[in-house]
Design a protein around this motif. Structure first.
Motif, PDB file in Angstrom:
ATOM      1  N   VAL A  12       0.839  -1.208   0.000  1.00 18.34           N
ATOM      2  CA  VAL A  12       0.000   0.000   0.000  1.00 18.34           C
ATOM      3  C   VAL A  12       0.869   1.251   0.000  1.00 18.34           C
ATOM      4  O   VAL A  12       0.595   2.220  -0.724  1.00 18.34           O
ATOM      5  CB  VAL A  12      -0.951  -0.012   1.212  1.00 18.34           C
ATOM      6  N   ASN A  13       1.935   1.241   0.787  1.00 13.55           N
ATOM      7  CA  ASN A  13       2.803   2.419   0.879  1.00 13.55           C
ATOM      8  C   ASN A  13       3.605   2.654  -0.395  1.00 13.55           C
ATOM      9  O   ASN A  13       4.067   3.776  -0.640  1.00 13.55           O
ATOM     10  CB  ASN A  13       3.760   2.274   2.063  1.00 13.55           C
ATOM     11  N   LEU A  14       3.779   1.600  -1.213  1.00 14.41           N
ATOM     12  CA  LEU A  14       4.561   1.725  -2.452  1.00 14.41           C
ATOM     13  C   LEU A  14       3.694   1.814  -3.703  1.00 14.41           C
ATOM     14  O   LEU A  14       4.215   1.713  -4.821  1.00 14.41           O
ATOM     15  CB  LEU A  14       5.516   0.527  -2.583  1.00 14.41           C
ATOM     16  N   LEU A  15       2.391   2.019  -3.554  1.00 12.61           N
ATOM     17  CA  LEU A  15       1.494   2.048  -4.717  1.00 12.61           C
ATOM     18  C   LEU A  15       1.911   3.092  -5.746  1.00 12.61           C
ATOM     19  O   LEU A  15       1.788   2.871  -6.955  1.00 12.61           O
ATOM     20  CB  LEU A  15       0.058   2.330  -4.255  1.00 12.61           C
ATOM     21  N   ASP A  16       2.407   4.236  -5.279  1.00  8.48           N
ATOM     22  CA  ASP A  16       2.780   5.303  -6.208  1.00  8.48           C
ATOM     23  C   ASP A  16       3.951   4.920  -7.101  1.00  8.48           C
ATOM     24  O   ASP A  16       4.135   5.512  -8.176  1.00  8.48           O
ATOM     25  CB  ASP A  16       3.140   6.578  -5.425  1.00  8.48           C
ATOM     26  N   MET A  17       4.739   3.932  -6.680  1.00  4.73           N
ATOM     27  CA  MET A  17       5.913   3.543  -7.462  1.00  4.73           C
ATOM     28  C   MET A  17       5.587   2.505  -8.532  1.00  4.73           C
ATOM     29  O   MET A  17       6.430   2.207  -9.384  1.00  4.73           O
ATOM     30  CB  MET A  17       7.006   3.004  -6.537  1.00  4.73           C
ATOM     31  N   ALA A  51       0.426   1.242 -13.932  1.00  5.56           N
ATOM     32  CA  ALA A  51      -0.950   0.736 -13.991  1.00  5.56           C
ATOM     33  C   ALA A  51      -1.000  -0.772 -14.196  1.00  5.56           C
ATOM     34  O   ALA A  51      -1.855  -1.462 -13.620  1.00  5.56           O
ATOM     35  CB  ALA A  51      -1.706   1.448 -15.110  1.00  5.56           C
ATOM     36  N   ASP A  52      -0.072  -1.301 -14.996  1.00  4.73           N
ATOM     37  CA  ASP A  52      -0.073  -2.753 -15.245  1.00  4.73           C
ATOM     38  C   ASP A  52       0.249  -3.517 -13.972  1.00  4.73           C
ATOM     39  O   ASP A  52      -0.390  -4.539 -13.675  1.00  4.73           O
ATOM     40  CB  ASP A  52       0.947  -3.092 -16.336  1.00  4.73           C
ATOM     41  N   ASP A  53       1.269  -3.070 -13.243  1.00  9.30           N
ATOM     42  CA  ASP A  53       1.628  -3.749 -11.992  1.00  9.30           C
ATOM     43  C   ASP A  53       0.479  -3.682 -10.987  1.00  9.30           C
ATOM     44  O   ASP A  53       0.211  -4.646 -10.258  1.00  9.30           O
ATOM     45  CB  ASP A  53       2.872  -3.113 -11.389  1.00  9.30           C
ATOM     46  N   ARG A  54      -0.209  -2.535 -10.958  1.00  7.80           N
ATOM     47  CA  ARG A  54      -1.321  -2.405 -10.013  1.00  7.80           C
ATOM     48  C   ARG A  54      -2.467  -3.359 -10.353  1.00  7.80           C
ATOM     49  O   ARG A  54      -3.031  -4.013  -9.474  1.00  7.80           O
ATOM     50  CB  ARG A  54      -1.846  -0.967 -10.018  1.00  7.80           C
ATOM     51  N   SER A  55      -2.815  -3.414 -11.648  1.00  5.95           N
ATOM     52  CA  SER A  55      -3.975  -4.225 -12.033  1.00  5.95           C
ATOM     53  C   SER A  55      -3.658  -5.719 -12.051  1.00  5.95           C
ATOM     54  O   SER A  55      -4.503  -6.541 -11.680  1.00  5.95           O
ATOM     55  CB  SER A  55      -4.481  -3.786 -13.410  1.00  5.95           C
ATOM     56  N   CYS A 102      -7.859   2.422  -1.543  1.00  2.46           N
ATOM     57  CA  CYS A 102      -8.952   2.660  -2.493  1.00  2.46           C
ATOM     58  C   CYS A 102      -8.608   3.771  -3.478  1.00  2.46           C
ATOM     59  O   CYS A 102      -8.887   3.663  -4.674  1.00  2.46           O
ATOM     60  CB  CYS A 102     -10.228   3.001  -1.734  1.00  2.46           C
ATOM     61  N   ASN A 103      -8.009   4.841  -2.997  1.00  5.05           N
ATOM     62  CA  ASN A 103      -7.663   5.947  -3.888  1.00  5.05           C
ATOM     63  C   ASN A 103      -6.452   5.622  -4.751  1.00  5.05           C
ATOM     64  O   ASN A 103      -6.327   6.129  -5.868  1.00  5.05           O
ATOM     65  CB  ASN A 103      -7.415   7.212  -3.071  1.00  5.05           C
ATOM     66  N   GLY A 104      -5.526   4.760  -4.253  1.00  6.22           N
ATOM     67  CA  GLY A 104      -4.375   4.367  -5.054  1.00  6.22           C
ATOM     68  C   GLY A 104      -4.742   3.470  -6.221  1.00  6.22           C
ATOM     69  O   GLY A 104      -4.102   3.507  -7.274  1.00  6.22           O
ATOM     70  N   LEU A 105      -5.803   2.649  -6.031  1.00  2.00           N
ATOM     71  CA  LEU A 105      -6.239   1.727  -7.085  1.00  2.00           C
ATOM     72  C   LEU A 105      -7.486   2.220  -7.806  1.00  2.00           C
ATOM     73  O   LEU A 105      -8.109   1.462  -8.565  1.00  2.00           O
ATOM     74  CB  LEU A 105      -6.519   0.345  -6.479  1.00  2.00           C
ATOM     75  N   TYR A 106      -7.868   3.479  -7.577  1.00  4.45           N
ATOM     76  CA  TYR A 106      -9.140   4.006  -8.087  1.00  4.45           C
ATOM     77  C   TYR A 106      -9.248   3.869  -9.614  1.00  4.45           C
ATOM     78  O   TYR A 106     -10.287   3.477 -10.138  1.00  4.45           O
ATOM     79  CB  TYR A 106      -9.270   5.469  -7.683  1.00  4.45           C
ATOM     80  N   GLY A 107      -8.186   4.143 -10.321  1.00  5.74           N
ATOM     81  CA  GLY A 107      -8.250   4.166 -11.773  1.00  5.74           C
ATOM     82  C   GLY A 107      -8.423   2.812 -12.419  1.00  5.74           C
ATOM     83  O   GLY A 107      -8.831   2.727 -13.585  1.00  5.74           O
ATOM     84  N   VAL A 156     -13.676  11.188  -1.346  1.00  5.94           N
ATOM     85  CA  VAL A 156     -13.015  11.314  -2.652  1.00  5.94           C
ATOM     86  C   VAL A 156     -13.272  10.065  -3.490  1.00  5.94           C
ATOM     87  O   VAL A 156     -13.527  10.146  -4.699  1.00  5.94           O
ATOM     88  CB  VAL A 156     -11.505  11.560  -2.459  1.00  5.94           C
ATOM     89  N   PHE A 157     -13.236   8.904  -2.848  1.00  7.89           N
ATOM     90  CA  PHE A 157     -13.429   7.635  -3.549  1.00  7.89           C
ATOM     91  C   PHE A 157     -14.851   7.522  -4.114  1.00  7.89           C
ATOM     92  O   PHE A 157     -15.057   7.067  -5.247  1.00  7.89           O
ATOM     93  CB  PHE A 157     -13.145   6.477  -2.588  1.00  7.89           C
ATOM     94  N   VAL A 158     -15.839   7.946  -3.363  1.00  7.45           N
ATOM     95  CA  VAL A 158     -17.238   7.823  -3.775  1.00  7.45           C
ATOM     96  C   VAL A 158     -17.670   9.001  -4.642  1.00  7.45           C
ATOM     97  O   VAL A 158     -18.590   8.872  -5.446  1.00  7.45           O
ATOM     98  CB  VAL A 158     -18.142   7.691  -2.521  1.00  7.45           C
ATOM     99  N   ASP A 159     -17.024  10.175  -4.477  1.00  4.78           N
ATOM    100  CA  ASP A 159     -17.370  11.446  -5.133  1.00  4.78           C
ATOM    101  C   ASP A 159     -18.289  12.246  -4.203  1.00  4.78           C
ATOM    102  O   ASP A 159     -19.332  11.754  -3.774  1.00  4.78           O
ATOM    103  CB  ASP A 159     -18.066  11.242  -6.481  1.00  4.78           C
TER     104      ASP A 159
END
Length: 841
Positions: A276-281, A284-288, A321-326, A386-389
Motif C-alpha cells: 500500500v505504501n509503495l502504490l505510487d511507485m 498501472a499494469d503492476d497495479r492491475s 482505495c484511492n491508489g487503485l481508483y483508476g 473522494v473515492f465515492v465522489d
C-alpha cells in the motif's frame, strides 16, 4: 498552672479501644519501611565524596568505586562534562564508562544510550572524534540480551548513521553487517541487521545498494524465522525508495508478492502494508495484474483471520482505495465500498439469524480492536468521500457519517471531530447537509471531542454559513440559530469542567464569530457572557482569552449605543471595580484594545481611565500600570493629544513623589527612563513609523466606516419616520378638505331654497367675506351668492385647524397651492349653478 484535660470527647469503650490499637498498628507498618530505608553509618561513609575533588575527578572516582546509582548519575551527566571539559572527559571519563558498561545494569545502559545520542545531537564534539570514541561502544552493545537495551542502542546507531561520512559507514557498519546477517548468527543479530539495512539504503547510491545490500535483503526475506522475514519486509519500503522504480519492479515487487503469500500472518500483514505504501511507485499494469489480486485476496480472508489484520486493513483502506481508483471496475468499486461500510459498524450490529443467546460474548480485547477499527474508518472518511465522489455523499456516505458521529465510543467521535474540517472542505456546496452533526459534536458529552473540533472551528463555521454556491440563503439562515445554541452550550460545558485549557482554546476560537453571525446576535448571546467570564472566572488564561475575544466583538460591533454601553461597563466594573483582580484585568483588556483598535479610539475612551489607576491602593495594580505606560504613551499623537500627554506626565510625577512601595518605585524609575527615550508620533506621517501609521490609519478608517454606517441607518430611520408623519398629516388634511367641500355644497343648495338669508350682515369675518366676494365681483349684482354663517364657520374652522399643526415650509406651500386649486373648483361649480338657475327662470 496545669493544663485542663477533657476526656469527654474520647470513647474508651472496648470496641473503640481496639479500633485505636488497629490504627496505631497501621501507623507502625507505615513507618517501618522508612526506618529500613535509612542508611547505616558505614553506607553513608561509602557514599560520601570529598568536596574538594573536581568534576572530572569525582566522576572517575564514582565510576571506579561508587555504587551503581552513582555511576548512573555520572553517565547521565556526561553531556555536561563534555561541555565543560571535552578533552579531559574523553581522556579519563569515557574509558571508565566503557569499562563499567560491560557489567552495568539495564538502567545504566539505557542512560548511556540517551547520553551518547545527546552528545551527537548537540554536536559537543566533531563527527570524526565521535566516530572514533563513541561508535565502537555503541556497536558493542547492539546485541544486548535485554531487548529494551538493544533497541535503545539501535536507535542511537540509526541516528549516528545519518551524521557519519559514507566511508566511515562503509568500513565500520556495512562491512561487518555481511557477517551479522548470516543465518548462523543469533535472532537478535539478524533483526538488528534488517533495521540497519533499511537505514543504510538512504545513505548510498543505487548501484552500491544493488551490489552490496540487495543480496543481504533477499537472504533475510527468505530467513527461517518469521520475525526476521516480517522485519525485513517492513524495510523494503525504504530500500525501494532508494533504488528507484525500475529496480523496485524487478527486485522488490517479486519479494513482496512471495511474502504476501507467507504462512505467517504477521509477514502477510507487513507485505500488505508495504504494498500500500509503495502504490505510487508501481505503474498501472503492476497495479492491475499484481497488486489488485493480492489486495482482493487479503481483504476476503481478513474477516476469517485475526482482528489485528482488520485493524491494519481499516487504517490503510482509504489510501488503498484511492491508489487503485483508476483500475477498479464498477463491481470492484462497489465491493470495496461495501467492505468499508461493514468495517465502519463492526462491533455495533449483530449478524442476522442470531439471537443474543447464540452470540458469543466478546472479550475485552476484541472490543478494543473493534473500537480501533471504527476509529480507523473515521480517520479514512475524507478519503472515502473522494473515492465515492462528494456529489454522492448524501446518498452513499451520509448514513455512515451519522453513525460515526454518534458512535458510543469517545475515540471514534474524537477522530470524526478531528476530520470534520476535511469533510466540510470536500463537500463544498453541500456542506449544509452535515450541519446537524456539527451541532451534535459541539454538544458532545466528552470534552475531548469538543477540544478536537475546536481546532478548526473558525474555518468550519465559515464554510457552514458562507460556503458553496448551492448553499442558499434559506439554509444559512436556518442553520445559524442551531449553531448559536450549540456554541453557547459548548462554552458553558467547558466552563463548568476542570479542563480550563479547552475552555481557553474555545474562547480564543470564538473570536471568529463577527465574520459568521450578526452583530446583534453576538451582542445578546456572547458579548455579555465574555464580560461575565472576566469578572467571575478564576483562571487567568481563561480570563485573558475572554477579554481579547470581547475586544474583538467590540471592534466589529455596528451599533454605537451598544459600543458605548460595553465601554462604560468595562470602565465601571473592571477599571473601577472593588476587586483589585478586576482592575488588573482591566489593564489586560486595555492592552488588547491598543492591539485591535486605533490610537484615537484608545485615547478617546480608555486613556484617562487607565491613568486613574495611578492612585490605586493596591501596589500590584500600580506596578502593572507602570509596565503598561510605554504602550499607553505610544498611542499619543502630537499636537492633537497634547493635553493627554500633560496628564500622563503629571501622573508620573505624582508616582515619583508619592509612591511608598519600594518595588513599585523601582519600576517607576525604570519606566521613566524608557518613556524619556520614546519618540511620540506626530499627526504627519514619518518614515520610521510609516508601517505602524498606515496600519493605525486603516483601523481608524474602519472604525469611522462603522460609525458612518450607524449614522446612515439612524438617518434613514429618522427620514422614514418623518415621511410617515408627513403622510399621515397630508392624509388628514385631505380628508378635512373633502369634508369642508361637502358642507359648502350643502350650504349653497340651502341658499337656493331660502333667499331670505341673502345678506352680508351676518358674516362674522367681513374681511374674509370681502376677499372672497371680490373674487366673484365680475358676475354682476344679481349673481352675488349668499352664504350662511354655518358654512363659513366650517370653512374657517378647517383652516384654523390646519394652522394648528406644526409643519414645514414645504408642506405649507403645498397646502396653500391645494387651497387655491380647491377654491377655483368651487367658483366654477357656483358659476354652473347660477347659469342653471337663469335658464330655468
Amino acid at each position: 498552672m496545669h493544663p485542663i484535660i477533657i476526656f469527654s470527647k474520647m470513647d474508651f469503650s472496648q470496641s473503640n479501644l481496639f479500633g485505636y490499637i488497629e490504627d496505631l498498628q497501621e501507623l507502625t507498618i507505615i513507618e517501618r519501611p522508612v526506618r529500613r530505608s535509612l542508611k547505616t553509618p558505614e553506607e553513608i561513609e561509602r557514599l560520601t565524596v570529598d568536596e574538594e575533588l573536581s568534576d572530572i575527578e569525582r566522576a572517575v572516582y564514582l565510576l571506579s568505586s561508587g555504587q551503581d546509582i552513582q555511576g548512573t548519575s555520572v553517565v547521565a551527566n556526561l553531556p555536561v562534562l563534555m561541555r565543560q571539559n571535552p578533552a579531559e572527559t574523553l581522556r579519563r571519563v569515557l574509558p571508565k564508562i566503557r569499562e563499567v558498561l560491560h557489567v552495568a545494569g539495564v538502567e545504566m545502559q539505557l542512560t548511556a544510550a540517551v547520553s551518547f545520542l545527546t552528545v551527537l545531537q548537540e554536536e559537543l564534539v566533531s563527527i570524526h572524534t565521535y566516530s572514533h570514541s563513541f561508535l565502537h561502544i555503541i556497536l558493542q552493545h547492539l546485541e544486548h540480551r535485554d531487548a529494551g537495551v538493544s533497541n535503545a542502542w539501535l536507535e542511537t546507531l540509526l541516528a549516528v548513521i545519518e551524521a557519519l561520512p559514507k566511508e566511515t559507514v562503509r568500513h565500520e557498519i556495512l562491512n561487518p553487517l555481511v557477517s551479522k546477517a548470516q543465518l548462523s548468527q543469533t535472532l537478535q543479530s539478524r533483526l538488528v541487521s534488517c533495521k540497519i539495512m533499511g537505514k543504510l539504503a538512504n545513505k548510498f547510491e543505487a548501484h552500491i545498494i544493488k551490489r552490496d545490500i540487495l543480496p543481504l535483503v533477499k537472504s533475510l526475506c527468505q530467513d527461517a524465522e518469521f520475525e526476521v522475514r516480517s522485519c525485513m519486509c517492513r524495510q523494503l519500503e525504504h530500500i525501494a525508495q532508494a533504488i528507484g522504480a525500475e529496480l523496485t519492479k524487478t527486485v522488490v515487487l517479486p519479494e513482496l508478492v512471495e511474502l504476501a503469500r507467507d504462512e505467517g500472518s504477521s509477514v502477510r500483514l507487513a507485505a500488505f502494508e508495504t504494498l500500500v505504501n509503495l502504490l505510487d511507485m508501481f505503474d498501472a499494469d503492476d497495479r492491475s495484474q499484481t497488486v489488485l489480486p493480492l489486495v482482493k485476496s487479503f481483504c476476503e480472508k481478513s474477516f476469517k483471520a485475526d482482528e489485528t489484520i482488520l485493524v491494519s486493513l481499516s487504517f490503510h483502506l482509504g489510501k488503498l482505495c484511492n491508489g487503485l481508483y483508476g483500475i477498479f471496475t464498477p463491481e470492484q468499486h462497489l465491493r470495496f465500498f461495501e467492505f468499508y461500510k461493514k468495517l465502519s459498524t463492526l462491533g455495533l450490529q449483530q449478524e442476522n439469524g442470531h439471537n443474543d443467546n447464540q452470540l458469543q460474548v466478546q472479550t475485552l480485547e476484541q472490543e478494543k480492536k473493534y473500537i480501533l477499527i471504527r476509529k480507523n474508518c473515521a480517520y479514512n472518511f475524507p478519503a472515502m468521500i473522494v473515492f465515492v465522489d462528494p456529489k454522492n455523499f448524501h446518498l452513499e456516505l451520509y448514513s455512515i457519517f451519522f453513525c460515526l458521529c454518534h458512535d458510543p465510543e469517545v475515540p471514534v467521535r474524537h477522530t470524526m471531530a478531528l476530520s470534520f474540517y476535511e469533510v466540510a472542505k470536500l463537500l463544498n456546496s453541500g456542506v449544509y447537509t452535515i450541519h446537524k452533526e456539527l451541532v451534535t459534536l459541539l454538544q458532545d458529552e466528552s470534552l475531548e471531542v469538543l477540544d478536537a473540533l475546536v481546532g478548526h472551528l473558525p474555518e468550519i463555521l465559515e464554510l457552514m454559513t458562507n460556503g458553496g454556491e448551492n448553499c442558499g440563503s434559506e439554509n444559512k439562515l436556518l442553520s445559524i440559530p442551531d449553531l448559536i445554541t450549540a456554541l453557547t452550550t459548548a462554552e458553558q460545558r467547558a466552563a463548568t469542567s476542570l479542563k480550563w485549557r479547552t475552555h481557553e482554546k474555545l474562547l480564543q476560537k470564538y473570536a471568529c464569530l463577527p465574520h459568521i453571525i450578526s452583530s446583534d446576535q453576538i451582542y445578546y448571546r456572547f458579548l455579555h457572557r465574555m464580560l461575565t467570564i472576566i469578572l467571575t472566572n478564576n483562571v487567568l488564561p481563561v480570563q485573558k482569552a475572554a477579554a481579547r475575544t470581547l475586544c474583538v466583538y467590540l471592534r466589529y460591533n455596528r451599533k454605537q449605543e451598544q459600543r458605548h454601553e460595553v465601554i462604560q461597563k468595562l470602565i465601571e466594573q473592571l477599571g473601577q471595580g472593588k476587586s483589585y483582580w478586576n482592575r488588573l484585568r482591566f489593564l489586560d483588556t486595555c492592552e488588547f484594545i491598543m492591539e485591535l483598535f486605533s490610537k484615537s479610539f484608545f485615547c478617546k475612551y480608555f486613556f484617562l481611565p487607565v491613568l486613574e489607576l495611578t492612585h490605586d491602593p493596591v501596589a500590584n495594580v500600580r506596578m502593572k500600570l507602570c509596565y503598561l505606560l510605554p504602550k499607553v504613551k505610544s498611542t499619543l499623537r502630537i499636537p492633537t493629544d497634547k493635553h493627554l500627554l500633560q496628564q500622563l506626565e503629571l501622573c508620573i510625577r505624582k508616582l515619583l513623589c508619592q509612591e511608598k512601595d519600594k518595588d513599585v518605585l523601582t519600576i517607576v524609575k525604570r519606566t521613566v527612563l524608557e518613556l524619556d527615550r520614546m519618540e511620540i508620533s506626530v499627526d504627519a506621517f514619518q518614515k520610521r513609523f510609516y508601517e505602524n501609521d498606515l496600519l493605525d490609519q486603516e483601523k481608524e478608517r474602519q472604525e469611522h466606516l462603522l460609525e458612518m454606517e450607524q449614522l446612515e441607518k439612524e438617518k434613514q430611520q429618522n427620514e422614514g419616520r418623518s415621511t410617515n408623519i408627513n403622510n399621515k398629516i397630508f392624509e388628514k388634511k385631505r380628508k378635512e378638505d373633502k369634508k369642508s367641500k361637502l358642507v359648502r355644497s350643502q350650504s349653497f343648495s340651502t341658499q337656493a331654497l331660502h333667499p331670505k338669508y341673502n345678506t352680508l350682515d351676518k358674516c362674522p369675518n367681513k374681511s374674509s367675506a370681502t376677499g372672497y366676494m371680490s373674487s366673484v365681483s365680475g358676475m354682476g349684482k344679481n349673481c352675488m351668492l349668499p352664504f350662511t354663517d354655518d358654512s363659513f364657520r366650517t370653512h374657517s374652522g378647517g383652516n384654523s385647524g390646519n394652522a394648528a399643526f406644526p409643519s414645514s415650509s414645504s408642506r405649507n406651500l403645498y397646502n396653500s397651492a391645494d387651497q387655491k386649486s380647491s377654491g377655483n373648483k368651487e367658483i366654477q361649480s357656483r358659476k354652473m349653478n347660477i347659469k342653471s338657475r337663469k335658464s330655468n327662470s
